[in-house]
Design an enzyme around this catalytic site. Structure first.
Site, mmCIF file in Angstrom:
data_model
loop_
_atom_site.group_PDB
_atom_site.id
_atom_site.type_symbol
_atom_site.label_atom_id
_atom_site.label_comp_id
_atom_site.label_asym_id
_atom_site.label_seq_id
_atom_site.Cartn_x
_atom_site.Cartn_y
_atom_site.Cartn_z
ATOM 1 N N TYR A 1 0.710 -1.067 -0.034
ATOM 2 C CA TYR A 1 -0.135 -0.189 -0.029
ATOM 3 C C TYR A 1 0.927 1.222 0.025
ATOM 4 O O TYR A 1 1.885 1.449 0.678
ATOM 5 C CB TYR A 1 -1.135 -0.038 1.234
ATOM 6 C CG TYR A 1 -1.925 -0.912 1.019
ATOM 7 C CD1 TYR A 1 -2.923 -0.927 0.459
ATOM 8 C CD2 TYR A 1 -1.691 -2.417 1.772
ATOM 9 C CE1 TYR A 1 -3.965 -2.045 0.423
ATOM 10 C CE2 TYR A 1 -2.413 -3.328 1.605
ATOM 11 C CZ TYR A 1 -3.841 -3.205 0.894
ATOM 12 O OH TYR A 1 -4.696 -4.309 0.779
ATOM 13 N N SER A 2 0.653 2.166 -0.855
ATOM 14 C CA SER A 2 1.424 3.364 -0.935
ATOM 15 C C SER A 2 1.195 4.159 0.350
ATOM 16 O O SER A 2 -0.099 4.108 0.749
ATOM 17 C CB SER A 2 0.745 4.261 -2.064
ATOM 18 O OG SER A 2 0.773 3.556 -3.382
ATOM 19 N N CYS A 49 -0.118 7.270 -10.659
ATOM 20 C CA CYS A 49 -0.192 6.364 -9.481
ATOM 21 C C CYS A 49 -1.725 5.948 -9.497
ATOM 22 O O CYS A 49 -2.593 6.649 -9.634
ATOM 23 C CB CYS A 49 0.018 6.881 -8.045
ATOM 24 S SG CYS A 49 0.171 5.355 -7.059
ATOM 25 N N GLU A 55 4.050 4.075 -10.835
ATOM 26 C CA GLU A 55 3.709 3.046 -9.716
ATOM 27 C C GLU A 55 2.010 2.620 -9.965
ATOM 28 O O GLU A 55 1.060 3.301 -9.367
ATOM 29 C CB GLU A 55 4.012 3.554 -8.359
ATOM 30 C CG GLU A 55 3.616 2.458 -7.461
ATOM 31 C CD GLU A 55 4.524 2.367 -6.257
ATOM 32 O OE1 GLU A 55 5.760 2.106 -6.334
ATOM 33 O OE2 GLU A 55 4.144 2.914 -5.276
ATOM 34 N N TYR A 68 -0.972 -0.706 -10.249
ATOM 35 C CA TYR A 68 -1.098 -1.797 -9.608
ATOM 36 C C TYR A 68 -2.539 -2.426 -9.849
ATOM 37 O O TYR A 68 -3.276 -1.831 -10.487
ATOM 38 C CB TYR A 68 -1.102 -1.854 -8.205
ATOM 39 C CG TYR A 68 -1.723 -0.672 -7.400
ATOM 40 C CD1 TYR A 68 -2.977 -0.676 -7.098
ATOM 41 C CD2 TYR A 68 -0.956 0.494 -7.205
ATOM 42 C CE1 TYR A 68 -3.589 0.472 -6.607
ATOM 43 C CE2 TYR A 68 -1.393 1.529 -6.313
ATOM 44 C CZ TYR A 68 -2.932 1.653 -6.095
ATOM 45 O OH TYR A 68 -3.379 2.884 -5.560
HETATM 46 P P1 FAD Z 1 -7.135 -10.202 -2.767
HETATM 47 O O1 FAD Z 1 -7.624 -10.957 -1.659
HETATM 48 O O2 FAD Z 1 -5.679 -10.173 -3.121
HETATM 49 O O3 FAD Z 1 -7.918 -10.432 -3.872
HETATM 50 C C1 FAD Z 1 -7.710 -9.492 -5.146
HETATM 51 C C2 FAD Z 1 -8.833 -9.455 -5.901
HETATM 52 O O4 FAD Z 1 -9.427 -10.796 -6.186
HETATM 53 C C3 FAD Z 1 -9.977 -8.761 -5.221
HETATM 54 O O5 FAD Z 1 -10.715 -7.872 -5.998
HETATM 55 C C4 FAD Z 1 -11.044 -10.144 -4.864
HETATM 56 O O6 FAD Z 1 -12.193 -9.532 -4.632
HETATM 57 C C5 FAD Z 1 -10.723 -10.977 -5.874
HETATM 58 N N1 FAD Z 1 -11.073 -12.316 -5.701
HETATM 59 C C6 FAD Z 1 -10.896 -13.047 -4.609
HETATM 60 N N2 FAD Z 1 -11.139 -14.346 -4.676
HETATM 61 C C7 FAD Z 1 -11.807 -14.513 -5.785
HETATM 62 C C8 FAD Z 1 -12.227 -15.535 -6.688
HETATM 63 N N3 FAD Z 1 -12.402 -16.662 -6.201
HETATM 64 N N4 FAD Z 1 -12.625 -15.545 -7.887
HETATM 65 C C9 FAD Z 1 -12.361 -14.121 -8.538
HETATM 66 N N5 FAD Z 1 -11.850 -13.149 -8.116
HETATM 67 C C10 FAD Z 1 -11.447 -13.276 -6.582
HETATM 68 N N6 FAD Z 1 -4.488 -0.651 -2.994
HETATM 69 C C11 FAD Z 1 -4.923 0.361 -2.255
HETATM 70 O O7 FAD Z 1 -6.224 0.378 -1.984
HETATM 71 N N7 FAD Z 1 -4.617 1.507 -1.765
HETATM 72 C C12 FAD Z 1 -3.057 1.714 -2.093
HETATM 73 O O8 FAD Z 1 -2.789 2.647 -2.011
HETATM 74 C C13 FAD Z 1 -2.209 0.616 -2.912
HETATM 75 N N8 FAD Z 1 -1.127 0.870 -3.103
HETATM 76 C C14 FAD Z 1 -0.280 0.005 -3.872
HETATM 77 C C15 FAD Z 1 0.898 0.176 -4.488
HETATM 78 C C16 FAD Z 1 1.549 -1.039 -4.770
HETATM 79 C C17 FAD Z 1 3.010 -0.703 -5.158
HETATM 80 C C18 FAD Z 1 0.931 -2.257 -5.137
HETATM 81 C C19 FAD Z 1 1.559 -3.321 -6.121
HETATM 82 C C20 FAD Z 1 -0.404 -2.194 -5.074
HETATM 83 C C21 FAD Z 1 -1.108 -1.430 -4.373
HETATM 84 N N9 FAD Z 1 -2.414 -1.584 -3.817
HETATM 85 C C22 FAD Z 1 -3.253 -0.480 -3.329
HETATM 86 C C23 FAD Z 1 -3.186 -2.680 -4.141
HETATM 87 C C24 FAD Z 1 -3.093 -3.711 -2.723
HETATM 88 O O9 FAD Z 1 -1.761 -4.153 -2.641
HETATM 89 C C25 FAD Z 1 -4.013 -4.873 -3.082
HETATM 90 O O10 FAD Z 1 -3.535 -5.602 -4.127
HETATM 91 C C26 FAD Z 1 -5.397 -4.750 -2.964
HETATM 92 O O11 FAD Z 1 -5.786 -4.151 -1.763
HETATM 93 C C27 FAD Z 1 -6.284 -5.917 -3.032
HETATM 94 O O12 FAD Z 1 -5.686 -6.767 -2.159
HETATM 95 P P2 FAD Z 1 -6.827 -7.861 -1.083
HETATM 96 O O13 FAD Z 1 -6.014 -8.574 -0.113
HETATM 97 O O14 FAD Z 1 -7.738 -6.868 -0.517
HETATM 98 O O15 FAD Z 1 -7.387 -8.820 -2.209
#
Ligand code: FAD
Length: 381
Positions: free
Chosen positions: A159-160, A339, A379, A381
């Site tokens: 997360y940024s 971003c 950046e 994602y």
């Molecule tokens: P996950 O559990 O990883 O799931 C990913 C997606 O898949 C979700 O949309 C979920 O609903 C879907 N999913 C889950 N299960 C299934 C299934 N069976 N079938 C289909 N789809 C499914 N995010 C921010 O909100 N703010 C930020 O500032 C931010 N900064 C970032 C910076 C960087 C450098 C990077 C790489 C990413 C950033 N992100 C940011 C994104 C963050 O890292 C996560 O990827 C995001 O919050 C989703 O993670 P999660 O664990 O909630 O979802």
């Protein structure tokens, strides 16, 4: 009666026509009666329009001091200033195998009722033990077991960081995140399926003050601010992509850091769905009011505004609207940052390429030059 100045420069204070700092008024003949009406707007006594230049000259030092005081009065003191001392940013102080256990301070929904989806501002207390620089990211390991590796923890999500190195409490002990709750809608029924909701974003948005959170990092060097306090920064964000820019802008306009007194230009383009989805809009509009010569802020509201072809207004449409200025600023060495969601880049790149071609420039060459000069920061994602 208001009198607008030409461009003048006194002891490092720049005065521009008709804007904030240099807006001088002819009011009274009592020079000691120098006063201010609102931030960065000087009420300057001058007996006649004809003589205003000489009065400015004689009183320039008072004016400069007073303007400086005025600017500083609106800035917040931060500590510890030793956070400015390092020559290199902190990197990966905590790794996934040995994360830092931090504490949630607050979780606040920051979008209005008509915003599609939920975005939260989350303040985390790291006790000063996980320092970072503006533009870096934290990693979060959500509690529970990794479904793909039974017995192992979840993978790290990045997360940024949305605050400056001093955090929202200005004491260097907290870091803030801007997190969008990931939900899953079944494409066939259109209904939300909670079994497939995002693990980490939901953990963060549902967390309560006092709860523990496993942090890694900080990581990332791509989005670090250059040292030059006179640099131009063009910031393009969609949704939570605004996070690093909130940090930059607080450093530029909210905090009083003796070794970083921003005198350049920061221009933020923010794309969201509608006005209820705007993020940190109050902060940004305050900078616009108080620093009109150093800050520009353009919003693209895809579900509320139309572009010039009658379609939805995306951030690239705003870029196109100001493309001449943007290209000139880039030619003059401006930094451009992107971003947000990955999907933002193709549309933006197409627009920049089209504009470059209209200007008789080769976009690929220009892009490789911008990369080489370290002006291009992405950046997504
Ligand atoms: P996950 O559990 O990883 O799931 C990913 C997606 O898949 C979700 O949309 C979920 O609903 C879907 N999913 C889950 N299960 C299934 C299934 N069976 N079938 C289909 N789809 C499914 N995010 C921010 O909100 N703010 C930020 O500032 C931010 N900064 C970032 C910076 C960087 C450098 C990077 C790489 C990413 C950033 N992100 C940011 C994104 C963050 O890292 C996560 O990827 C995001 O919050 C989703 O993670 P999660 O664990 O909630 O979802």
């Amino acid at each position: 009666m208001a009198l607008k100045t030409d461009f003048c420069c006194f002891s490092g204070v720049e005065i521009y026509p008709g804007k904030g700092v240099g807006f001088v008024r002819a009011e009274s003949q009592i020079y000691s009666n120098l006063s201010f009406q609102d931030n960065a707007r000087a009420t300057f006594p001058s007996p006649s329009l004809r003589n205003w230049r000489s009065h400015l000259k004689y009183d320039s030092r008072i004016l400069c001091m007073a303007l400086q005081q005025q600017t500083d009065r609106h800035k917040v003191a931060v500590k510890p200033l030793e956070l400015e001392d390092a020559k290199e940013p902190p990197l990966n102080l905590y790794k996934p195998k040995e994360p830092y256990t931090a504490t949630i301070v607050s979780v606040e929904r920051i979008v209005g009722p008509k915003a599609p989806g939920e975005t939260c501002h989350i303040v985390i207390d790291h006790g000063g033990n996980v320092p970072y620089w503006e533009g870096q990211s934290y990693g979060v390991i959500p509690p529970g077991e990794n479904p793909k590796k039974p017995g192992a923890p979840h993978n790290v999500r990045l997360y940024s960081i949305a605050s400056t190195r001093y955090g929202d409490s200005f004491d260097g002990k907290t870091g803030s995140l801007c997190v969008r709750r990931a939900v899953y809608y079944d494409p066939e029924t259109g209904k939300e399926d909670p079994s497939k909701k995002g693990v980490c974003s939901n953990f963060l948005c549902d967390s309560k003050p006092g709860e523990k959170i496993q942090l890694t990092g900080p990581s990332g060097k791509v989005m670090l601010l250059p040292d030059d306090p006179k640099a131009t920064h063009i910031m393009i964000a969609t949704g939570t992509g605004v996070a690093p820019f909130r940090g930059y802008l607080r450093r530029m306009f909210m905090e009083s850091v003796p070794t970083y007194q921003f005198r350049g230009l920061a221009w933020l383009f923010l794309g969201v769905a509608n006005s209820d989805s705007l993020l940190y809009d109050d902060e940004f509009t305050t900078y616009l009011r108080d620093h009109p010569d150093n800050f520009r802020y353009d919003r693209a509201l895809s579900r509320e505004q139309k572009n010039k072809s009658g379609g939805k207004m995306y951030v690239q449409d705003k870029i196109e609207e100001y493309s001449d200025e943007i290209f000139k600023l880039l030619d003059g060495g401006a930094h451009i940052y992107f971003c947000g969601l990955k999907g933002m880049m193709p549309g933006i790149q197409d627009t920049l390429k089209r504009v470059a071609e209209q200007r008789g420039e080769n976009w690929e060459e220009k892009l490789s030059q911008l990369r080489k000069n370290k002006q291009w920061h992405v950046e997504v994602y």
